[in-house]
Each structure stands twice: as structure tokens, then as C-alpha cells.
Design an enzyme around this catalytic site. Structure first.
Site, mmCIF file in Angstrom:
data_model
loop_
_atom_site.group_PDB
_atom_site.id
_atom_site.type_symbol
_atom_site.label_atom_id
_atom_site.label_comp_id
_atom_site.label_asym_id
_atom_site.label_seq_id
_atom_site.Cartn_x
_atom_site.Cartn_y
_atom_site.Cartn_z
ATOM 1 N N GLU A 33 0.863 -1.176 0.000
ATOM 2 C CA GLU A 33 0.000 0.000 0.000
ATOM 3 C C GLU A 33 0.907 1.234 0.000
ATOM 4 O O GLU A 33 1.805 1.322 0.849
ATOM 5 C CB GLU A 33 -0.897 0.009 1.244
ATOM 6 N N ARG A 261 5.867 -13.513 8.764
ATOM 7 C CA ARG A 261 6.483 -12.222 8.482
ATOM 8 C C ARG A 261 7.837 -12.132 9.171
ATOM 9 O O ARG A 261 8.124 -12.851 10.131
ATOM 10 C CB ARG A 261 5.577 -11.082 8.925
ATOM 11 N N LYS A 271 4.474 0.484 9.485
ATOM 12 C CA LYS A 271 4.545 1.764 8.786
ATOM 13 C C LYS A 271 3.981 2.892 9.636
ATOM 14 O O LYS A 271 4.443 4.018 9.561
ATOM 15 C CB LYS A 271 3.816 1.667 7.440
#
Ligand code: ATP
Ligand code: MG
Length: 558
Positions: A33, A261, A271
Site C-alpha cells: 500500500e 512475516r 509503517k
């Protein structure tokens, strides 16, 4: 036959190729994103997705901007993402996609679901939707709007699109099962109203599709075969499949697979928190060399090969874990060890006058750049003269036991040069050391030593009149604690030390921006191109030579 030496994702792909699930197609995607810069966790996903595409004949990986939330996305992030992926070694060709390009198509799919009676417009505010959804142990309750007629739903949904309602007034929800043990299946929201300009679509839309609706259909539209994401999306997989099934898209359909992850201690990888560090000025922007962002690592001087080797060393797992930052540092050193020439630079200079060396004379020493166990070769002329600088720390008047560097009356070897002896210490009125007076022994030249002398210490130095003044930035870990609980307490306030009076040997100053060096005994350094353009040689410390961190912690009693 399954090749057990491969990771589980490649094993799945091998099986699909064998069965012909997608013919011979292997199409993956990396879907960031554009609401922030990529970090080293993303790098892992980049290496997996682009790496898989590269491993299979005809394999393709799409870079897709997952840009369906207008509130935080912008072009700066799109450009940064493109730049970082290129730097990691992947050329996208023309395989750049935007989920926002599919808004019209997605709207049609949503309408299709409404017509089928598989989606409805709900008038509950967000908190009541949540409350109606129940808990893991309690089933949810239907809202009063669940049984709206298809006609009413179609009219309301088109009214939502036409901008007739305010933010939050209505949402479109999938009609699935409010008692489903998987909370994601309890009539999830598919569309919401947001009267916010989109960085690419402008004001064309005031309803925006949610991640779960956007993602699977974007994968389908692009012909993705294997949609690889991280474990937190495990519960979303059922919804992914439900949406594709109910939208009745053609088979074979893309399938979602999850891996663990990357988590690293002593840094942050969300983020949201990275943005907070930038906005609250704990760091100088997203590309600050302390940031775990790809841009930050590049700015610091880390090589893409080191990032790749590190990500490979972590492997592809199905269970989450935290990787020690020291492991990352190990791969940074490991890569630079065979690439970076070793040179001399004094960070905190102390003047030494060699009294028996003639004034005005320069002797050129032939100094190899690499040790014998490194495949690279080459050497430079290293000037030696009467006045040199050594590291302040390499001299002490009160040597502790086991101190093998310079002390009053003591001897030490100068790297690539001679053994010197400290004859006299010159101090100011407060006892501060101004300079040392030494003598050198001409019979002790490195490589041609005929003196039979044995000294235990070797220190680095530079010739005072030949050395250049440089600035050095010593970077350390972003956090002083393993995990982040709150920025104020956990950010390492010593993560940057700037030394403005360092002296480097001439060969360093002749090197182009972007060069990497090992400054002997102090670390690996990078001649920062950005600062170079501002007209000053600034060297970033990429990594120390040994892990000093655990020692510091021990000293603090930690
Ligand atoms: P963050 O949690 O940092 O905000 P995100 O997951 O929201 O990241 P996206 O832009 O959605 O960021 O991520 C793009 C892709 O990168 C996703 O497929 C995601 O699974 C993957 N990814 C994100 N963080 C990691 C990580 N730490 N390790 C591996 N892959 C990751
Ligand atoms: Mg995400």
C-alpha cells in the site's frame, strides 16, 4: 515428486505445475500500500515473490499498488516503492499495476453480489456493526437491515456511489454467516463512504472498497496464480475464496498462501510507527540511515546483496518468530568483508611527532587494500611523515593490564609502517594531552622487519600533512530496547554521533561517492552520495566490525 529441499511455497508451485492447475503459468505479486516506504520486512516479501517468478521459466511477478484507501496514500510513496524494488535488483518491466485502476470493475462485482442477494447496504454505525458481530465465543446478531430487498439495496448502493450520503452513513456488507466461527466471515464490510480525494482517481469516487474485497479480485483480474501474504491474513483466506466463488469468476482462480512475516528486534517495522518516528522528528525522514526502510539502509551504505543474503538466511517459515538484529549485522559484514578495501582513518585525532624522522620528508609505503584471505587484490601508496595522527583512545598514561597500545615509554606498531616508541607526553596546563613525542625504528618496516623486536599492539594512523578532514556519522541501533513500547523510552538517543574532525588517508579522499571502505579497527563506512553533492565528504558507519552491542549491555548490567 516433492522436492523437500525447497521451501513450502515452491513445493506448492511445483505441485501445481505438475497437476497443470494453471497450465505452466506462475504469476505472483507484491502488493504494497503506498502509505509509507518499504522496510526490510517488505524486502523479504519482495525476494519471495520476485524470487519465485525468477526461478520458474516464464514466471512473472506484478508490482501492485494496493491503493484503495485514499486517506494515507500518495505519489511520493509510489515513487519510493518503485525505486526501492529496483535497488533490490528487480526490474519490473511493464508489470506495474494499481488496484485503483480496478475501481469500476470492482463496483460491478459488488453490484453483482447485491443482485444475487449476497450483499446488502447496512445503516448501522461502525461501533454497532462491531457490537452486532459478537465475539469469538458468541455468535453475532443480524442487523435490522440485513433483509432489505435487492431493489432497495441496489438503489442505496448507487446512491452511495453518487455521493448522496455522508461518510459512515451506510456501508455495503457481504451477506455470509453471523455465527461463523471465523469472525472475518460475519458479514464483513465491502465498501464504505469516504468523501476524500484519491491521489490517482481524484474525486471520481466517494466509496472505496475494503482490502478483502479489493485484494482477491485484483489478483483475479491480473491473472495471479499464487497470492502469497503474511500469516496475519490466514483468517482472511476463507473470505478471499468466498468472494471469488460468489462473484463467479472463471477458474482456475488464484489461491492465497501465508508465510511468517519477518520480525527484527531493536527496530520497528510497522509503517504507522515509522511514520510517527518521521513526523515527530526522531529521525531525519524515511531514508534516515537509522530507519529499517530500504531507503534508509541504502543511505546508510548497506548493499542489496546483504539484504538478500539476510532474508535468505531467515528462510520461509509457517510460524512467526523474532530475528536478532545481530544476525542482520552479520550479513552486512559478511558481504562487505570481501568487497570493501581496508584503509586508515583516525576518528578522534591525537598528534604524534616522530622526532627522528626528517622534517619535510615523505616516505611512500606500499599498502595492500585487502588481506590474503580475500580474493580481491590491489594496493595504494600510503604516505608516512614526521607528523602523524593516531586515535586518542590508542594512547593512555594509565594503562590497564592487557593494554597493548601506546603508553609512556611503550612501543606499538603503526599499521603498514614502523614500530614507534613514546618518549614524551606534552600536556596543557590542565593535564590534557596535546601531543606525543615519539621515535621510530627504521629497522622495523612492515614486511621487511630485521629488528627482531616483538610488540603486541598494532594501531592505525594517518600522515598529518597528507590526510584529509572528513565528517563521520556513527549510527547505532534505532531502539535501545528489543521491542518498542513507547517511543520516548525506547528510541536510542545515542543512535547517531557526529564526528566532524576525522582524518582519512589520501586514497579515501580520491574515491567516488558511493564508495565503501573498512576503516581499519573502526568499522565499515560509506561515502554518502547525498552529502557529497553538498560538497562535504561525509562517511556513514554502515556497521561496526564486531558486535559492540552485547558488550555495552553487559557493562550497563543488562
Ligand atoms: P506494515 O505492517 O508495516 O504497515 P503492511 O503489511 O500494512 O505493513 P503492505 O504495504 O500492505 O504493508 O505490505 C505489502 C506486502 O508486504 C504484504 O503482502 C505484506 O504481507 C508484506 N509484508 C509486510 N510486512 C512484512 C514483514 N514484516 N515480513 C514479510 N512480509 C511483509
Ligand atoms: Mg497491509
Amino acid at each position: 515428486m516433492t522436492d523437500k529441499s525447497k521451501d513450502f511455497l515452491r513445493q506448492i508451485i511445483d505441485q501445481d505445475l505438475e497437476k497443470g492447475t494453471y497450465g505452466n503459468r506462475v504469476v505472483t505479486r507484491f502488493p504494497p500500500e503506498p502509505n509509507g516506504y518499504l522496510h526490510i520486512g517488505h524486502a523479504k516479501s519482495v525476494f519471495i515473490n520476485f524470487g519465485i517468478a525468477a526461478d520458474y521459466p516464464g514466471g512473472v511477478c506484478h508490482l501492485r499498488m494496493d491503493d484503495s484507501d485514499p486517506t494515507k496514500e500518495n505519489y511520493e510513496y509510489v515513487e519510493a516503492i518503485k525505486r526501492d524494488i529496483k535497488w533490490l535488483g528487480f526490474d519490473r518491466g511493464d508489470k506495474l499495476f494499481f488496484a485503483s485502476d480496478y475501481f469500476e470493475k470492482l463496483y460491478e462485482y459488488a453490484e453483482f453480489l447485491v443482485k444475487k442477494g449476497k450483499a446488502y447496504v447496512c445503516s448501522l454505525p461502525e461501533d454497532e456493526i462491531r457490537e452486532h458481530r459478537g465475539t469469538v465465543t458468541q455468535p453475532g446478531r443480524p442487523c435490522p437491515y440485513r433483509d432489505r430487498s435487492v431493489e432497495e439495496n441496489l438503489e442505496l448502493f448507487s446512491g452511495m456511489r453518487a455521493g448522496e450520503f455522508k461518510d459512515g452513513e451506510y456501508v455495503l456488507r457481504a451477506k455470509i454467516d453471523l455465527a461463523n466461527p471465523n469472525m472475518k466471515m460475519r458479514d464483513p464490510v465491502l465498501y464504505r463512504i469516504r468523501h476524500t480525494e484519491h491521489y490517482r482517481q481524484g474525486n471520481k469516487w466517494c466509496i472505496y472498497p475494503m482490502y478483502d474485497f479489493t485484494h482477491c479480485l485484483s489478483d483475479y483480474i491480473e491473472g495471479i496464480t499464487h497470492s502469497i501474504c503474511t500469516l496475519e491474513f490466514e483468517n482472511n483466506r476463507e473470505l478471499y475464496d468466498w468472494i471469488l466463488e460468489e462473484c463467479e469468476v472463471r477458474k482456475p482462480r488464484p489461491c492465497q498462501y501465508e508465510f511468517a512475516r519477518l520480525n527484527l528486534n531493536y527496530t520497528v517495522m510497522s509503517k504507522r510507527l515509522l511514520l510517527e518516528l518521521v513526523e515527530k522528528k526522531y529521525v531525519n525522514g524515511w531514508d534516515d540511515p537509522r530507519m529499517p526502510t530500504i531507503s534508509g539502509l541504502r543511505q546508510r551504505g548497506v548493499t542489496p546483496e546483504a539484504v538478500k543474503n539476510f532474508c535468505e538466511s531467515v528462510g520461509i517459515a509457517k510460524a512467526n518468530s523474532v530475528v536478532d538484529y545481530a544476525q542482520f549485522e552479520h550479513y552486512i559484514r559478511d558481504d562487505l568483508n570481501t568487497k570493501a578495501p581496508r584503509v586508515l582513518c583516525v576518528l578522534r585525532p591525537l598528534k604524534v611527532v616522530i622526532e627522528n624522522f626528517p622534517e619535510g620528508k615523505t616516505q611512500m609505503l606500499d599498502a595492500p587494500y585487502y588481506p590474503h584471505d580475500v580474493p580481491l587484490t590491489g594496493s595504494r601508496d600510503l604516505p608516512f611523515s614526521r607528523e602523524i595522527y593516531i586515535e586518542r583512545d590508542d594512547f593512555t598514561q594509565n594503562p590497564p593490564k592487557g593494554f597493548f597500545r601506546l603508553k609512556p615509554g611503550g612501543e606499538v606498531r603503526l599499521r603498514h609502517a614502523y614500530i614507534i616508541k613514546c618518549e614524551k607526553v606534552i600536556t596543557d596546563e590542565n593535564g590534557g594531552i596535546i601531543e606525543l613525542r615519539c621515535t621510530y625504528d627504521p629497522a622495523t618496516k612492515s614486511g621487511q622487519d630485521t629488528s627482531g623486536k616483538k610488540v603486541k599492539g598494532t594501531i592505525h594512523w594517518v600522515s598529518a600533512c597528507h590526510a584529509g578532514n572528513i565528517e563521520v556519522r556513527l549510527y547505532d541501533r534505532l531502539l535501545k530496547n528489543e521491542t518498542l513500547e513507547n517511543l520516548e523510552n525506547d528510541v536510542n538517543e545515542n543512535s547517531l554521533k557526529i564526528l566532524t574532525d576525522c582524518r582519512a588517508e589520501p586514497s579515501v579522499l580520491k574515491s567516488p561517492p558511493g564508495s565503501r571502505f573498512q576503516f581499519e579497527r573502526t568499522g565499515y563506512f560509506y561515502l554518502c552520495p547525498q552529502e557529497y553533492e553538498r560538497g562535504k565528504p561525509v562517511f556513514n558507519r554502515i556497521v561496526t566490525l564486531r558486535d559492540s552491542w552485547s558488550k555495552i549491555l553487559k557493562k550497563q548490567g543488562g
